[in-house]
Structure formats: C-alpha cells, structure tokens
Design an enzyme around this catalytic site. Sequence first.
Site, PDB file in Angstrom:
ATOM      1  N   SER A  28      29.736  64.902  52.898  1.00 13.27           N
ATOM      2  CA  SER A  28      29.599  63.529  52.714  1.00 13.27           C
ATOM      3  C   SER A  28      30.261  62.634  53.823  1.00 13.27           C
ATOM      4  CB  SER A  28      30.214  63.202  51.195  1.00 13.27           C
ATOM      5  OG  SER A  28      29.548  63.742  50.223  1.00 13.27           O
ATOM      6  N   HIS A  59      23.274  63.294  50.875  1.00 13.97           N
ATOM      7  CA  HIS A  59      23.140  64.620  51.576  1.00 13.97           C
ATOM      8  C   HIS A  59      21.504  64.807  51.840  1.00 13.97           C
ATOM      9  CE1 HIS A  59      27.063  66.815  51.103  1.00 13.97           C
ATOM     10  NE2 HIS A  59      27.264  65.457  50.629  1.00 13.97           N
ATOM     11  N   HIS A  81      26.748  72.126  46.198  1.00 10.72           N
ATOM     12  CA  HIS A  81      28.065  72.072  45.857  1.00 10.72           C
ATOM     13  C   HIS A  81      28.185  72.998  44.469  1.00 10.72           C
ATOM     14  CE1 HIS A  81      28.284  68.483  48.224  1.00 10.72           C
ATOM     15  NE2 HIS A  81      29.271  68.800  48.295  1.00 10.72           N
ATOM     16  N   TYR A  83      29.729  72.226  41.927  1.00  8.98           N
ATOM     17  CA  TYR A  83      29.633  71.211  40.747  1.00  8.98           C
ATOM     18  C   TYR A  83      28.229  71.034  40.347  1.00  8.98           C
ATOM     19  CZ  TYR A  83      29.362  67.380  44.341  1.00  8.98           C
ATOM     20  OH  TYR A  83      29.088  66.623  45.190  1.00  8.98           O
ATOM     21  N   GLU A  84      27.110  71.379  41.279  1.00  8.10           N
ATOM     22  CA  GLU A  84      25.977  71.179  40.969  1.00  8.10           C
ATOM     23  C   GLU A  84      25.303  72.424  40.074  1.00  8.10           C
ATOM     24  OE1 GLU A  84      23.484  69.808  44.600  1.00  8.10           O
ATOM     25  OE2 GLU A  84      25.508  69.957  45.452  1.00  8.10           O
ATOM     26  N   ALA A 111      34.093  64.798  52.791  1.00  4.27           N
ATOM     27  CA  ALA A 111      34.768  63.459  52.489  1.00  4.27           C
ATOM     28  C   ALA A 111      35.967  64.055  51.507  1.00  4.27           C
ATOM     29  CB  ALA A 111      33.869  62.610  51.888  1.00  4.27           C
ATOM     30  N   MET A 208      35.912  68.479  47.125  1.00  2.00           N
ATOM     31  CA  MET A 208      35.109  69.265  46.314  1.00  2.00           C
ATOM     32  C   MET A 208      34.380  70.388  46.943  1.00  2.00           C
ATOM     33  SD  MET A 208      33.911  66.512  43.354  1.00  2.00           S
ATOM     34  CE  MET A 208      34.884  65.449  42.864  1.00  2.00           C
ATOM     35  N   SER A 209      34.682  70.716  48.234  1.00  2.00           N
ATOM     36  CA  SER A 209      33.818  71.601  49.060  1.00  2.00           C
ATOM     37  C   SER A 209      34.702  72.211  49.948  1.00  2.00           C
ATOM     38  CB  SER A 209      32.811  70.823  49.728  1.00  2.00           C
ATOM     39  OG  SER A 209      33.461  69.973  50.835  1.00  2.00           O
ATOM     40  N   ASN A 232      38.963  57.740  50.563  1.00  2.00           N
ATOM     41  CA  ASN A 232      39.577  56.709  49.663  1.00  2.00           C
ATOM     42  C   ASN A 232      40.916  57.335  49.202  1.00  2.00           C
ATOM     43  OD1 ASN A 232      37.597  59.203  48.379  1.00  2.00           O
ATOM     44  ND2 ASN A 232      39.396  59.013  46.818  1.00  2.00           N
ATOM     45  N   HIS A 244      31.593  57.491  43.830  1.00  2.00           N
ATOM     46  CA  HIS A 244      30.992  58.334  44.948  1.00  2.00           C
ATOM     47  C   HIS A 244      30.315  57.402  46.004  1.00  2.00           C
ATOM     48  CE1 HIS A 244      28.803  61.657  46.821  1.00  2.00           C
ATOM     49  NE2 HIS A 244      27.665  61.031  46.553  1.00  2.00           N
TER      50      HIS A 244
HETATM   51  N1  HPA Z   1      38.540  63.646  44.751  1.00  2.00           N
HETATM   52  C1  HPA Z   1      37.963  64.712  44.927  1.00  2.00           C
HETATM   53  N2  HPA Z   1      36.923  64.761  45.953  1.00  2.00           N
HETATM   54  C2  HPA Z   1      36.652  63.780  46.917  1.00  2.00           C
HETATM   55  C3  HPA Z   1      37.425  62.604  46.696  1.00  2.00           C
HETATM   56  C4  HPA Z   1      38.458  62.432  45.672  1.00  2.00           C
HETATM   57  O1  HPA Z   1      39.307  61.448  45.742  1.00  2.00           O
HETATM   58  N3  HPA Z   1      37.041  61.621  47.696  1.00  2.00           N
HETATM   59  C5  HPA Z   1      35.872  62.366  48.162  1.00  2.00           C
HETATM   60  N4  HPA Z   1      35.927  63.547  47.655  1.00  2.00           N
END
Ligand code: HPA
Length: 273
Positions: A28, A59, A81, A83-84, A111, A208-209, A232, A244
């Site tokens: 991302s 993606h 991912h 989480y998918e 990201a 998360m990756s 962020n 997201h």
């Molecule tokens: N937390 C988890 N995964 C992320 C975040 C976050 O703040 N920002 C981008 N991916």
Amino acid sequence: MNHDSRTTAAFLKKQTSLRPTLALVLGSGFQHSLSELTVVKEIPFREAPGFPAAGVSGHAGKIVFGTFGNVSVVVLKGRAHFYEGHSLDKVTFPIRVLAALGIKTVLLTNAAGGITSGLKPGTLMAITDHINLMGDNPLRGVTYPGTIQFIDLSVAYDPKLIKVSEQAAKAAKLPMKKGVYLAVHGPSFETPAEIRAFAKLGADAVGMSTVPEAIVARQCGMRVAGVSCISNLAAGISKQPLSHQEVLEVASRQAPSMAIFLRKFAELHAASA
Ligand code: HPA
C-alpha cells in the site's frame, strides 16, 4: 492445490527474456510509484500458478518485469495479506517464486503507522529490524526441500541495503528515518493501549505485512531491504480516526518522488553489487 514455486518461475521465464536479480514488492502506498520503470511484461497474479489474489483495494496484483535504464527488475505490484484469510505459506509463495527466478535481493515496501516521534505521515522508514506479533510464522508446519526451518534472523535486514535505501531517499528528496517495524495481523487498526505497549516493546512503526516475506526471503538466502511509507500516526498518537483510505491517499500523494526512490534504489543497488 500445492504449487511448486519452480513451476511458476518456469512459467514466468517463458513470458520474458529479462533475468533480473533484484525484486521490488510494492505494498500500500507504493502502488502508483512505477512511472520511472520501462515496462517489458506484465502478468496478472491470477495467471501465475499458485499466486494468491491481491485482494485489498489499492493493490493491483501484477507481476511486472521492467527496466530502469540498464537495470532490470521484477516488481510484485500488490501482495496478499494474512488478514484476508490466507495462510502465511500462501502469502509468501510469491517470495519463493522470486527465489526460484534467481532473485538475490528483495526490497519489501509497505504503508505503516508511525509510533516514534519524527515518523510523521509522508516520511519513509528504512526497516532495521522487526517484531513479529502476527501470532504465526510462515515457516510453521511447512518444509521445503533444501531449506532449514530454524533460520537465523540476527541480521534480517541487510545493513548495506539500509545505506542504499538512505542514499536513494536522499536522491528522491524524501525524508527517511530508520526503525523497527512491528507486524500485527489486522485487519482492525490498533487501540491506543496497544500502540503504547508496542512503543514500550521498541517498535517505531506498525503494519500488517512484510515480516512473513522477510522471513521466507531470508530462508531462501535472499538479501532483504524493507522500507515503510508512514501513512498515518498510529492510534492514540493521531487525534483523527484511522482509515484505509487515508493510508492510500497519503502515500499516493508522493508517488512521483517514490518512483524516483525506487529507480535510485535499483541503480544504486546495481552499482554496489
Ligand atoms: N496500523 C497498522 N497497519 C497500518 C497502519 C496502522 O496505523 N497504517 C498503515 N498500515
């Protein structure tokens, strides 16, 4: 179905005569950063046997062979991912394919939420180390011939590649820090209490990756670089709710500079090899 990474690598080799030794995995935030690449061949993930679908919005799910000047690379545009719902073995199958293709170095991008002060949205972070809080490991329960399961991760992220990342960021005029990436399985964002706990554990950024891919790449003997785009401030540090959409927007805003970063990384890596 159990796909052999070598079969998929052989399939990809038939699509192009390019034989890169560097791979870029675009997470991302890096999805729109290929404007500097001369594309030679694009193959959707769904056409590559055994590849998981890159299901998240933002993606693309493409394997892109191309060149930056005379440096050839293969790019995985998008990733699957945990989480998918995929197993970590499935998530990391593309990394095994890269190894079977002859890739020696992989740059993993993502990201991430910034925890440490100074990691503001728009900053890049060269990953120096990771903390795996995904609750799983991609080597659990799977044995691949010729690989060992108890791999050493004392220097998972190659120090020379961290320097290359820093030089590339400077050339692209992008601010870069170094830090520890902590991986959670998501998909919910964290609570402020979790972020305070992660800060105490030594994490600089959360995402998360990447961690499963880094582990498998090391098992396959590849040199690994990791770069997070801080999209962020992590939960509780930010006054705003996390989304997201925000993650995707922040990163795509600096796409032209990120494109230069990727080209510079590839060129500097080739020059230092
Ligand atoms: N937390 C988890 N995964 C992320 C975040 C976050 O703040 N920002 C981008 N991916």
